[in-house]
Design a protein around this motif. Structure first.
Motif, PDB file in Angstrom:
ATOM      1  N   ARG A   9     -10.756  39.963  28.731  1.00  0.00           N
ATOM      2  CA  ARG A   9     -11.825  40.555  27.979  1.00  0.00           C
ATOM      3  C   ARG A   9     -13.136  40.475  27.603  1.00  0.00           C
ATOM      4  O   ARG A   9     -13.274  41.741  27.785  1.00  0.00           O
ATOM      5  CB  ARG A   9     -10.998  40.279  26.116  1.00  0.00           C
ATOM      6  CG  ARG A   9      -9.740  40.318  25.783  1.00  0.00           C
ATOM      7  CD  ARG A   9      -9.472  40.086  24.272  1.00  0.00           C
ATOM      8  NE  ARG A   9      -8.289  40.293  24.152  1.00  0.00           N
ATOM      9  CZ  ARG A   9      -7.737  39.402  22.989  1.00  0.00           C
ATOM     10  NH1 ARG A   9      -8.351  39.292  21.982  1.00  0.00           N
ATOM     11  NH2 ARG A   9      -6.401  39.796  22.633  1.00  0.00           N
ATOM     12  N   THR A  17     -14.152  42.374  20.527  1.00  0.00           N
ATOM     13  CA  THR A  17     -15.062  42.803  21.116  1.00  0.00           C
ATOM     14  C   THR A  17     -15.623  41.900  22.146  1.00  0.00           C
ATOM     15  O   THR A  17     -16.117  41.246  21.317  1.00  0.00           O
ATOM     16  CB  THR A  17     -15.924  43.931  20.621  1.00  0.00           C
ATOM     17  OG1 THR A  17     -16.552  43.848  19.291  1.00  0.00           O
ATOM     18  CG2 THR A  17     -15.259  45.059  20.352  1.00  0.00           C
ATOM     19  N   SER A  70     -15.643  43.893  28.809  1.00  0.00           N
ATOM     20  CA  SER A  70     -15.879  44.261  27.594  1.00  0.00           C
ATOM     21  C   SER A  70     -17.391  44.719  27.556  1.00  0.00           C
ATOM     22  O   SER A  70     -17.708  44.896  29.273  1.00  0.00           O
ATOM     23  CB  SER A  70     -16.501  43.541  26.511  1.00  0.00           C
ATOM     24  OG  SER A  70     -17.623  42.400  26.869  1.00  0.00           O
TER      25      SER A  70
END
Length: 439
Positions: A371, A18, A375
C-alpha cells in the motif's frame, strides 16, 4: 448514490487506508495564519489546489447540527466576483473539475486544473474564503439540496442509517453522537445570522491549510498565494472543549429498523482512541488481519468454510477525538444474528489470547508495504494527504514516514491492543433489522 449492500456502505464511509511514497514539499505560514504546502511534480501538466478547513460535523452548538456539511454546499453558491451558478461553469470552461467533502473533523475543497490555470484556481479558493455570498435565497436552496441528499443517501438507501445508529449508541456526550449531515429540523430552524456567524468563526485563514500540488513553479506559486491570500484578515482564535466520554464498561445492545432492507445485519462497535494514537495504527492492522480479502480470518471462516454469512468485515473507523472499531456480518438463510456475533467474537478472542502467527504477521507487513509503494500515485491524492496530515495529525511529514509506524508494530502489540479495546464488556451490539410489516 445507490448502495447495494452494507459492505458497500462501509467501504464508502470508512474507505481504504492511504499511505505515502516519498513526497517532497515545502510548507510555511502567511502572516494571517494560513498554512501553505507546495508540492512540485512536473511529470504531467496538471495541478490540484485544495483548502482544508478544520471544521466538521462535531463543530456545532446544541440544536445546530449539520452546519459544516451545509456549508460544504453553501460555499458553491457564489462569491462577490463569481455570480450564483457560475462556479462550476468557470471550472468546466477551463478544463477542470472540482468537489468537496465533509467529515466530523474537517471540510475539504479542491480543484484539478491544467497547470496553466493554477493562478485561476488560487483566485477561486481565495474568493471562497474572503468573499462568499451568504444570502437567504442561497440558504433556502441548499437546505432543499441537503434534504434531498439525506433522503437519497440515508433515509431511502439500504443500510443508510446504520452509521447514525452506531454513533448515537457508542457516543453519549461528544458531538460525534449526532449525524454529520445534521438533523433537518436544526437546519430549518437556523437563521441567516447564525450561518453568517458560523462562517466568520471557522472559514478563516488561521483555521485552514492551502495545498498546491502538481506542475508548478514554486517561486511563481508563492507569489500568487501571497497575492490572493495574503491580505485576507485573520479570524478569531478557535477554542474547542468537547466533553469526554466515560469508558464503556458494560455491553450495550440496541436495535434499529430499516424499511429499505430485507436481510438483517449485526454490527459490533468498540470505542477507540484518536487516529493520532499509536493504538489506532495497530487497529488498522487488526482490521486487515480479520477481513482484508478472501483469505482473511473472518471471510474464510464465515463466508467460505461455514457458509454462515453473505458478507463479513471489520473496519477501524478513526477520527480526531475518538474512533470506532466495527465488526459486522449479514447472515445466510436462517443463520441467527447471535450465531454471527459469537463467531465474530471467537476470532477477536483469539487476538486477545494468542499471538498471530509469524506467517500472518509477515503477510500483514507485506500488505502495508504494498500500500505504501502504491499510494499517492497522483497529485490529487498527494494534495489530500498533505492537507490531512498537517491539519488533523499535526505532522505533514507523516506522508513519508507513516509506514515506519506500521513496520514497528509487533505481534505482542497487536495482542495487547486487542486486550485493551476489544473486550465484550466494551462493545455495543446493534441489530440492524428490516422494518416489520404492518397489517
Amino acid at each position: 448514490m445507490k448502495k447495494a449492500s452494507l459492505w458497500v456502505v462501509l467501504a464508502l464511509l470508512f474507505g481504504p487506508l492511504t499511505y505515502a511514497q516519498e513526497v517532497s514539499y515545502e510548507e510555511y505560514d502567511l502572516a494571517n495564519g494560513l498554512h501553505v504546502i507546495l508540492h512540485q511534480d512536473n511529470n504531467a501538466p496538471v495541478v490540484t489546489t485544495s483548502v482544508m478547513y478544520h471544521v466538521g460535523g462535531k463543530d456545532r452548538a446544541n440544536g445546530k447540527t449539520g452546519f459544516a456539511h451545509f456549508f460544504e454546499h453553501l460555499l458553491f453558491e457564489g462569491t462577490k466576483n463569481i455570480k450564483k451558478g457560475e462556479w462550476d461553469i468557470l471550472v468546466d470552461s477551463n478544463g477542470g473539475r472540482n468537489n468537496a467533502n465533509t467529515s466530523n473533523d474537517r471540510t475539504y475543497y479542491y480543484e484539478v486544473f491544467p497547470s496553466d490555470k493554477t493562478e485561476l484556481s488560487l483566485w477561486m479558493e481565495s474568493e471562497r474564503m474572503l468573499h462568499p455570498v451568504i444570502e437567504q435565497e442561497g440558504v433556502d436552496t441548499q437546505n432543499e439540496v441537503v434534504k434531498e441528499e439525506r433522503r437519497l443517501r440515508v433515509d431511502n438507501s439500504p443500510y443508510g442509517r446504520f452509521a447514525e445508529e452506531l454513533f448515537k449508541n457508542v457516543f453519549e456526550k461528544h458531538p460525534y453522537k449526532d449525524p454529520n449531515i445534521g438533523y433537518m429540523k436544526d437546519l430549518d430552524d437556523s437563521t441567516l445570522e447564525e450561518f453568517m456567524a458560523f462562517k466568520e468563526l471557522y472559514y478563516v485563514p488561521n483555521n485552514a491549510v492551502l495545498v498546491v500540488a502538481g506542475d508548478i513553479d514554486i517561486t511563481e506559486t508563492k507569489g500568487w498565494v501571497n497575492k490572493y491570500f495574503g491580505d485576507i484578515p485573520r479570524g478569531k482564535d478557535i477554542f474547542r472543549n468537547y466533553p469526554d466520554e466515560a469508558p464503556i464498561t458494560q455491553e450495550k445492545r440496541a436495535k434499529a429498523y430499516d424499511a429499505n432492507i430485507q436481510i438483517p445485519a449485526i454490527l459490533t462497535a468498540y470505542r477507540t482512541p484518536s487516529f493520532t494514537s499509536r493504538e489506532a495504527y495497530v487497529l488498522d492492522m487488526v482490521s486487515t488481519y480479520l477481513s482484508d480479502g478472501r483469505s482473511s480470518k473472518l471471510y474464510k471462516k464465515m463466508v467460505d468454510d461455514q457458509k454462515q454469512a453473505l458478507q463479513v468485515g471489520a473496519f477501524n473507523f478513526s477520527q480526531e477525538d475518538y474512533g470506532m472499531y466495527i465488526v459486522f456480518a449479514l447472515p445466510v438463510g436462517e443463520t441467527s444474528l447471535d450465531t454471527l456475533t459469537n463467531e465474530m467474537e471467537e476470532e477477536v478472542t483469539k487476538l486477545r489470547e494468542e499471538l498471530i502467527s509469524e506467517k500472518d504477521y509477515q503477510k500483514l507487513q507485506n500488505k502495508f508495504e504494498s500500500r505504501f509503494v502504491n499510494s499517492n500515485s497522483n497529485v490529487e491524492g498527494i494534495a489530500n494527504s498533505l492537507a490531512r496530515y498537517y491539519m488533523l495529525y499535526g505532522d505533514t511529514s507523516l506522508i513519508n514516514k507513516e509506514i515506519e509506524i506500521y513496520r514497528s508494530i509487533t505481534r505482542e502489540e497487536i495482542k495487547d491492543v486487542a486486550n485493551t479495546f476489544l473486550n465484550p464488556n466494551q462493545r455495543v451490539i446493534l441489530e440492524y433489522l428490516p422494518q416489520p410489516k404492518t397489517k
